[in-house]
Design a protein around this motif. Structure first.
Motif, mmCIF file in Angstrom:
data_model
loop_
_atom_site.group_PDB
_atom_site.id
_atom_site.type_symbol
_atom_site.label_atom_id
_atom_site.label_comp_id
_atom_site.label_asym_id
_atom_site.label_seq_id
_atom_site.Cartn_x
_atom_site.Cartn_y
_atom_site.Cartn_z
ATOM 1 N N ASN A 34 0.874 -1.317 0.023
ATOM 2 C CA ASN A 34 -0.141 0.047 0.166
ATOM 3 C C ASN A 34 0.903 1.186 0.054
ATOM 4 N N THR A 35 1.838 1.152 0.925
ATOM 5 C CA THR A 35 2.724 2.540 0.706
ATOM 6 C C THR A 35 3.455 2.696 -0.709
ATOM 7 N N ALA A 36 3.911 1.569 -1.051
ATOM 8 C CA ALA A 36 4.609 1.543 -2.592
ATOM 9 C C ALA A 36 3.730 2.256 -3.561
ATOM 10 N N LYS A 37 2.338 1.895 -3.589
ATOM 11 C CA LYS A 37 1.336 2.240 -4.458
ATOM 12 C C LYS A 37 1.087 3.888 -4.227
ATOM 13 N N ALA A 38 1.157 4.000 -2.757
ATOM 14 C CA ALA A 38 0.854 5.652 -2.532
ATOM 15 C C ALA A 38 1.926 6.390 -3.072
ATOM 16 N N LEU A 39 3.324 5.973 -2.891
ATOM 17 C CA LEU A 39 4.443 6.832 -3.382
ATOM 18 C C LEU A 39 4.422 6.913 -4.953
ATOM 19 N N GLU A 40 3.793 5.856 -5.715
ATOM 20 C CA GLU A 40 3.770 5.933 -6.960
ATOM 21 C C GLU A 40 2.789 6.864 -7.502
ATOM 22 N N MET A 41 1.591 7.032 -6.997
ATOM 23 C CA MET A 41 0.809 8.042 -7.081
ATOM 24 C C MET A 41 1.170 9.363 -6.879
ATOM 25 N N ILE A 42 2.070 9.692 -5.844
ATOM 26 C CA ILE A 42 2.543 10.731 -5.636
ATOM 27 C C ILE A 42 3.591 11.482 -6.851
ATOM 28 N N LYS A 43 4.472 10.492 -7.088
ATOM 29 C CA LYS A 43 5.400 10.588 -8.193
ATOM 30 C C LYS A 43 4.827 11.183 -9.583
ATOM 31 N N ALA A 44 3.608 10.315 -9.705
ATOM 32 C CA ALA A 44 2.769 10.396 -11.000
ATOM 33 C C ALA A 44 1.910 11.821 -11.131
ATOM 34 N N GLN A 45 1.530 12.221 -9.936
ATOM 35 C CA GLN A 45 0.991 13.686 -9.734
ATOM 36 C C GLN A 45 1.915 14.761 -9.835
ATOM 37 N N LEU A 46 2.917 14.786 -8.998
ATOM 38 C CA LEU A 46 3.770 15.854 -8.612
ATOM 39 C C LEU A 46 4.963 15.720 -9.583
ATOM 40 N N GLY A 47 5.376 14.655 -10.310
ATOM 41 C CA GLY A 47 6.325 14.622 -11.363
ATOM 42 C C GLY A 47 7.603 14.490 -10.685
ATOM 43 N N ALA A 48 8.825 14.989 -11.160
ATOM 44 C CA ALA A 48 10.084 14.842 -10.880
ATOM 45 C C ALA A 48 10.229 15.670 -9.453
ATOM 46 N N LYS A 49 11.105 15.259 -8.495
ATOM 47 C CA LYS A 49 11.389 16.061 -7.301
ATOM 48 C C LYS A 49 12.049 17.466 -7.968
ATOM 49 N N PRO A 50 11.729 18.636 -7.087
ATOM 50 C CA PRO A 50 12.550 19.833 -7.447
ATOM 51 C C PRO A 50 13.997 19.794 -7.232
ATOM 52 N N GLU A 51 14.740 20.613 -7.884
ATOM 53 C CA GLU A 51 16.234 20.648 -7.523
ATOM 54 C C GLU A 51 16.412 21.128 -6.105
ATOM 55 N N GLU A 190 -3.939 0.037 5.551
ATOM 56 C CA GLU A 190 -2.836 1.011 6.268
ATOM 57 C C GLU A 190 -1.720 1.109 5.502
ATOM 58 N N ARG A 191 -0.955 2.207 5.695
ATOM 59 C CA ARG A 191 0.268 2.707 4.935
ATOM 60 C C ARG A 191 1.082 3.183 5.910
ATOM 61 N N ASP A 192 2.539 3.406 5.452
ATOM 62 C CA ASP A 192 3.406 3.670 6.484
ATOM 63 C C ASP A 192 3.355 5.367 6.176
ATOM 64 N N GLU A 193 2.617 5.898 7.079
ATOM 65 C CA GLU A 193 2.446 7.397 6.780
ATOM 66 C C GLU A 193 3.659 8.286 6.854
ATOM 67 N N ALA A 194 4.713 7.805 7.957
ATOM 68 C CA ALA A 194 5.838 8.460 8.107
ATOM 69 C C ALA A 194 6.418 8.568 6.722
ATOM 70 N N ALA A 195 6.690 7.285 5.947
ATOM 71 C CA ALA A 195 7.413 7.403 4.632
ATOM 72 C C ALA A 195 6.714 8.194 3.700
ATOM 73 N N ILE A 196 5.454 8.275 3.698
ATOM 74 C CA ILE A 196 4.814 9.100 2.745
ATOM 75 C C ILE A 196 4.777 10.662 3.079
ATOM 76 N N GLU A 197 4.882 10.945 4.527
ATOM 77 C CA GLU A 197 5.078 12.420 4.756
ATOM 78 C C GLU A 197 6.323 12.854 4.275
#
Length: 314
Positions: A34-51, A190-197
């Motif tokens: 579940n945590t891995a899926k949430a992290l993938e959704m964050i990357k798909a919506q926000l794109g690459a991390k800023p410099e 349930e997800r690892d909320e600390a990793a998502i945050e």
């Protein structure tokens, strides 16, 4: 003998016992998935991390916020709302710029109240839409937390499995139904909320650091002007009490000095003429009439145009 045995086997085929093994309870593998899926959704919506951003100043946010509050209080900040058709004062502009920077930083931190956000961040229809969206998301998150707190067990229908087995001839049908409900009950969201945050902070940190440095630069830019305003206020009080000469008061009060210069220029005569002034008072005042503060409507129009350009560029 063989035919009799086959008849017995055929007779008991529909009621053969089926063993039931309850589905395994929620485990770490499912939480990790579940945590891995949430992290993938964050990357798909926000794109690459800023410099990464290297800060110019070491001043923490709490210190600069306290300094801004002290400065505005010393300058007599009233936190007045903007009035339609009326020009903004210099103090209103400075206060709203500094308050906007503080509330924007706190909003990214998740520490800004909706009251302050509506007061200092909402100006245009686009701002209002974003504010209402954020408010709805907050309400939905709170309702979900309340739901989880009041429903610790899976919300599933209750079954009397003994009666279910007795009601049918084929136990396998009931066993399959029971197995599916057990799988639903064992499913965890349930997800690892600390990793998502931490992942979200990695996106926010460069932007927040840059906005904090910008706020510090704005404070340093406004400090001389605000200090002069404080001195002017003290001098005005002394002038009203008759403790200062007009020349001393005019040195520290630009408005009074400009008006004096206008009157002086209006009284200057042309060469060879005593009665005709060099320039009229109206003509001389044009230099100052063009320099004015913008009204609330002009500011909102400018902000709306900038937001529309930003959306088109995206």
């Amino acid at each position: 003998m063989r035919s009799a045995l086959s008849r017995q086997v055929r007779a008991i085929t529909g009621v053969a016992p089926v063993l039931h093994f309850p589905a395994a309870a929620k485990n770490k593998d499912q939480v990790s998935l579940n945590t891995a899926k949430a992290l993938e959704m964050i990357k798909a919506q926000l794109g690459a991390k800023p410099e990464p951003y290297t800060r110019k100043f070491d001043t923490p946010f709490a210190q600069i916020k306290s300094e801004v509050e002290t400065i505005l209080k010393s300058c007599g900040s009233k936190e007045e709302p903007l009035q339609d058709g009326k020009e903004l004062t210099q103090m209103q502009v400075i206060e709203r710029v500094l308050r906007h920077g503080i509330c924007s930083y706190e909003k990214d931190e998740g520490a800004c109240s909706f009251e302050d956000m509506q007061k200092w961040l909402v100006y245009t229809p686009s701002d209002l839409m974003e504010f209402n969206k954020l408010k709805r998301e907050k309400e939905v998150a709170e309702k979900y937390e309340q739901f989880k707190a009041s429903n610790t067990e899976p919300v599933l229908p209750k079954f009397d499995w003994a009666a279910e087995y007795e009601a049918v001839l084929d136990r396998e049908i009931v066993s399959e139904k029971r197995h599916r409900y057990d799988q639903v009950a064992a499913t965890s969201f349930e997800r690892d909320e600390a990793a998502i945050e931490a992942e979200l902070k990695a996106y926010k940190k460069p932007v927040m650091d840059e906005s904090l440095d910008r706020l510090i630069e704005q404070v340093q830019l406004f400090k001389p002007f605000l200090a002069k305003k404080v001195i002017q206020a003290k001098l005005i009080e002394r002038n009203m009490d008759g403790q200062l000469t007009f020349s001393r008061f005019a040195d520290w009060n630009p408005d009074a000095r400009d008006i004096s210069e206008l009157h002086t220029e209006a009284q200057l005569a042309r060469p060879g003429s005593i009665e005709e002034p060099l320039t009229s008072f109206d003509e001389t005042s044009k230099r100052y009439a063009e320099v004015r503060m913008k009204t609330k409507e002009e500011v909102l129009e400018t902000m709306q145009g900038m937001q529309e350009k930003a959306q088109v560029s995206i």
